[in-house]
Design a protein around this motif. Structure first.
Motif, PDB file in Angstrom:
ATOM      1  N   ARG A 264      11.252 -31.717  -2.378  1.00  0.00           N
ATOM      2  CA  ARG A 264      12.676 -31.495  -2.096  1.00  0.00           C
ATOM      3  C   ARG A 264      12.778 -30.535  -0.930  1.00  0.00           C
ATOM      4  N   SER A 265      13.467 -30.958   0.124  1.00  0.00           N
ATOM      5  CA  SER A 265      13.723 -30.049   1.238  1.00  0.00           C
ATOM      6  C   SER A 265      14.559 -28.881   0.747  1.00  0.00           C
ATOM      7  N   ARG A 266      14.416 -27.764   1.403  1.00  0.00           N
ATOM      8  CA  ARG A 266      15.211 -26.578   1.098  1.00  0.00           C
ATOM      9  C   ARG A 266      16.226 -26.396   2.204  1.00  0.00           C
ATOM     10  N   PRO A 267      17.494 -26.203   1.889  1.00  0.00           N
ATOM     11  CA  PRO A 267      18.488 -26.026   2.956  1.00  0.00           C
ATOM     12  C   PRO A 267      18.064 -24.903   3.912  1.00  0.00           C
ATOM     13  N   ALA A 268      18.159 -25.173   5.203  1.00  0.00           N
ATOM     14  CA  ALA A 268      17.711 -24.200   6.201  1.00  0.00           C
ATOM     15  C   ALA A 268      18.412 -22.861   6.044  1.00  0.00           C
ATOM     16  N   LYS A 269      19.681 -22.886   5.656  1.00  0.00           N
ATOM     17  CA  LYS A 269      20.415 -21.617   5.529  1.00  0.00           C
ATOM     18  C   LYS A 269      19.916 -20.769   4.361  1.00  0.00           C
ATOM     19  N   THR A 270      19.072 -21.327   3.491  1.00  0.00           N
ATOM     20  CA  THR A 270      18.516 -20.547   2.380  1.00  0.00           C
ATOM     21  C   THR A 270      17.097 -20.069   2.665  1.00  0.00           C
ATOM     22  N   LEU A 271      16.580 -20.337   3.856  1.00  0.00           N
ATOM     23  CA  LEU A 271      15.220 -19.919   4.184  1.00  0.00           C
ATOM     24  C   LEU A 271      15.246 -18.493   4.727  1.00  0.00           C
TER      25      LEU A 271
ATOM     26  N   ALA B 293       2.508 -26.263   1.161  1.00  0.00           N
ATOM     27  CA  ALA B 293       1.909 -24.941   1.296  1.00  0.00           C
ATOM     28  C   ALA B 293       2.731 -23.856   0.589  1.00  0.00           C
ATOM     29  N   GLY B 294       3.862 -24.255  -0.005  1.00  0.00           N
ATOM     30  CA  GLY B 294       4.674 -23.306  -0.756  1.00  0.00           C
ATOM     31  C   GLY B 294       5.832 -22.692   0.015  1.00  0.00           C
ATOM     32  N   TRP B 295       6.012 -23.094   1.254  1.00  0.00           N
ATOM     33  CA  TRP B 295       7.134 -22.608   2.049  1.00  0.00           C
ATOM     34  C   TRP B 295       8.360 -23.457   1.757  1.00  0.00           C
ATOM     35  N   GLY B 296       9.516 -22.931   2.070  1.00  0.00           N
ATOM     36  CA  GLY B 296      10.716 -23.750   2.115  1.00  0.00           C
ATOM     37  C   GLY B 296      10.767 -24.394   3.489  1.00  0.00           C
ATOM     38  N   ALA B 297      11.288 -25.593   3.578  1.00  0.00           N
ATOM     39  CA  ALA B 297      11.342 -26.266   4.880  1.00  0.00           C
ATOM     40  C   ALA B 297      12.466 -27.284   4.877  1.00  0.00           C
ATOM     41  N   ASN B 298      12.992 -27.527   6.087  1.00  0.00           N
ATOM     42  CA  ASN B 298      14.064 -28.486   6.260  1.00  0.00           C
ATOM     43  C   ASN B 298      13.995 -29.050   7.677  1.00  0.00           C
TER      44      ASN B 298
ATOM     45  N   PHE C  80      14.272 -30.379  14.448  1.00  0.00           N
ATOM     46  CA  PHE C  80      13.790 -29.013  14.282  1.00  0.00           C
ATOM     47  C   PHE C  80      13.384 -28.854  12.826  1.00  0.00           C
ATOM     48  N   VAL C  81      12.118 -28.544  12.590  1.00  0.00           N
ATOM     49  CA  VAL C  81      11.647 -28.302  11.232  1.00  0.00           C
ATOM     50  C   VAL C  81      11.674 -26.795  11.010  1.00  0.00           C
ATOM     51  N   HIS C  82      12.624 -26.361  10.196  1.00  0.00           N
ATOM     52  CA  HIS C  82      12.775 -24.944   9.865  1.00  0.00           C
ATOM     53  C   HIS C  82      11.845 -24.613   8.702  1.00  0.00           C
ATOM     54  N   ILE C  83      11.158 -23.478   8.810  1.00  0.00           N
ATOM     55  CA  ILE C  83      10.184 -23.086   7.795  1.00  0.00           C
ATOM     56  C   ILE C  83      10.375 -21.608   7.470  1.00  0.00           C
ATOM     57  N   GLY C  84      10.378 -21.277   6.192  1.00  0.00           N
ATOM     58  CA  GLY C  84      10.496 -19.885   5.785  1.00  0.00           C
ATOM     59  C   GLY C  84      10.316 -19.740   4.290  1.00  0.00           C
ATOM     60  N   ALA C  85      10.503 -18.532   3.839  1.00  0.00           N
ATOM     61  CA  ALA C  85      10.399 -18.261   2.407  1.00  0.00           C
ATOM     62  C   ALA C  85      11.575 -18.903   1.687  1.00  0.00           C
ATOM     63  N   GLN C  86      11.301 -19.468   0.534  1.00  0.00           N
ATOM     64  CA  GLN C  86      12.348 -20.070  -0.280  1.00  0.00           C
ATOM     65  C   GLN C  86      13.125 -18.973  -0.982  1.00  0.00           C
ATOM     66  N   THR C  87      14.416 -18.924  -0.739  1.00  0.00           N
ATOM     67  CA  THR C  87      15.240 -17.923  -1.415  1.00  0.00           C
ATOM     68  C   THR C  87      16.092 -18.552  -2.509  1.00  0.00           C
ATOM     69  N   ALA C  88      16.143 -19.878  -2.549  1.00  0.00           N
ATOM     70  CA  ALA C  88      16.918 -20.586  -3.570  1.00  0.00           C
ATOM     71  C   ALA C  88      16.345 -21.983  -3.726  1.00  0.00           C
ATOM     72  N   THR C  89      16.426 -22.505  -4.928  1.00  0.00           N
ATOM     73  CA  THR C  89      16.008 -23.884  -5.182  1.00  0.00           C
ATOM     74  C   THR C  89      17.260 -24.724  -5.379  1.00  0.00           C
ATOM     75  N   PRO C  90      17.474 -25.683  -4.495  1.00  0.00           N
ATOM     76  CA  PRO C  90      18.681 -26.495  -4.632  1.00  0.00           C
ATOM     77  C   PRO C  90      18.583 -27.420  -5.839  1.00  0.00           C
ATOM     78  N   PRO C  91      19.718 -27.817  -6.373  1.00  0.00           N
ATOM     79  CA  PRO C  91      19.677 -28.770  -7.487  1.00  0.00           C
ATOM     80  C   PRO C  91      19.161 -30.123  -6.995  1.00  0.00           C
ATOM     81  N   GLU C  92      18.607 -30.860  -7.912  1.00  0.00           N
ATOM     82  CA  GLU C  92      18.163 -32.216  -7.564  1.00  0.00           C
ATOM     83  C   GLU C  92      19.381 -33.030  -7.160  1.00  0.00           C
ATOM     84  N   ARG C  93      19.175 -33.923  -6.220  1.00  0.00           N
ATOM     85  CA  ARG C  93      20.270 -34.778  -5.780  1.00  0.00           C
ATOM     86  C   ARG C  93      19.958 -36.221  -6.158  1.00  0.00           C
ATOM     87  N   PRO C  94      20.972 -37.069  -6.205  1.00  0.00           N
ATOM     88  CA  PRO C  94      20.713 -38.473  -6.534  1.00  0.00           C
ATOM     89  C   PRO C  94      19.756 -39.094  -5.518  1.00  0.00           C
TER      90      PRO C  94
END
Length: 192
Positions: free
Chosen positions: A16-23, A132-137, A165-179
């Motif tokens: 699951r991608s992590r929203p860039a604004k939460t990285l 690798a355990g990073w958040g990314a979008n 642009f592939v944004h990479i950073g620490a995950q600060t939130a886990t988004p809910p699963e989407r359909p």
């Protein structure tokens, strides 16, 4: 007989991608990012043309891109909300990798297949960062599709384009699963 990799399959089934604004911080340093870039470049590449390149955007570069968005948006008659959203993509980021499609002359490999290869690089980087355990979008946005912005921001040549642009950073939130897509609706089986 197949030799499955259950851990890899489980990762792919739940990725699951992590929203860039939460990285957030930290982001991978150069030593941690390099193997992810190497993984991304292990992509389908007909005739070994390497029709892509990467531009690693650290914080100062991202702030420079954010500043360029205003003029680009005005030139394209974008409304302030669109400009603000595009500016934030860069201004709020700490690390992103621009994936550039850079097609090569080839009688064997059409430009569209070379562009597909560049998209595989972006997806490979996204997957490697997540594994690798990073958040990314993977984001684009209207500025990425503007030749003037691409040239001014990244020095893109006339024959090149920004894939994303592939944004990479620490995950600060886990988004809910989407359909997810319905496999049966999106699949046709042909046996003859």
């Amino acid at each position: 007989m197949p030799d499955p990799a259950p851990a890899a399959l489980a990762f792919l089934q739940t990725r699951r991608s992590r929203p860039a604004k939460t990285l957030g911080l930290p982001v991978p340093d150069r030593a941690a990012l390099r193997p992810l870039l190497e993984i991304a470049l292990r992509c389908p590449d007909h005739s070994k043309l390497e029709p892509w390149r990467l531009v690693v955007l650290e914080r100062a570069a991202l702030l420079r891109l954010a500043a360029l968005v205003e003029g680009c948006g005005a030139r394209l008659d974008k409304i302030e909300a669109e400009i603000a959203k595009q500016r934030a993509q860069f201004a709020e980021a700490h690390l992103a990798v621009a994936v550039i499609a850079s097609p090569r002359p080839s009688d064997k490999v059409p430009a569209v297949e070379q562009a597909d290869s560049a998209a595989c690089v972006a997806y490979g980087l996204l997957m490697a960062a997540l594994a690798a355990g990073w958040g990314a979008n993977w984001l684009t946005g209207w500025a990425a599709h503007d030749a003037g912005f691409a040239q001014q921001a990244l020095g893109i040549a006339d024959h090149e384009r920004i894939v994303g642009f592939v944004h990479i950073g620490a995950q600060t939130a886990t988004p809910p699963e989407r359909p997810r897509p319905d496999t049966d609706e999106r699949t046709t089986w042909m046996d003859a």
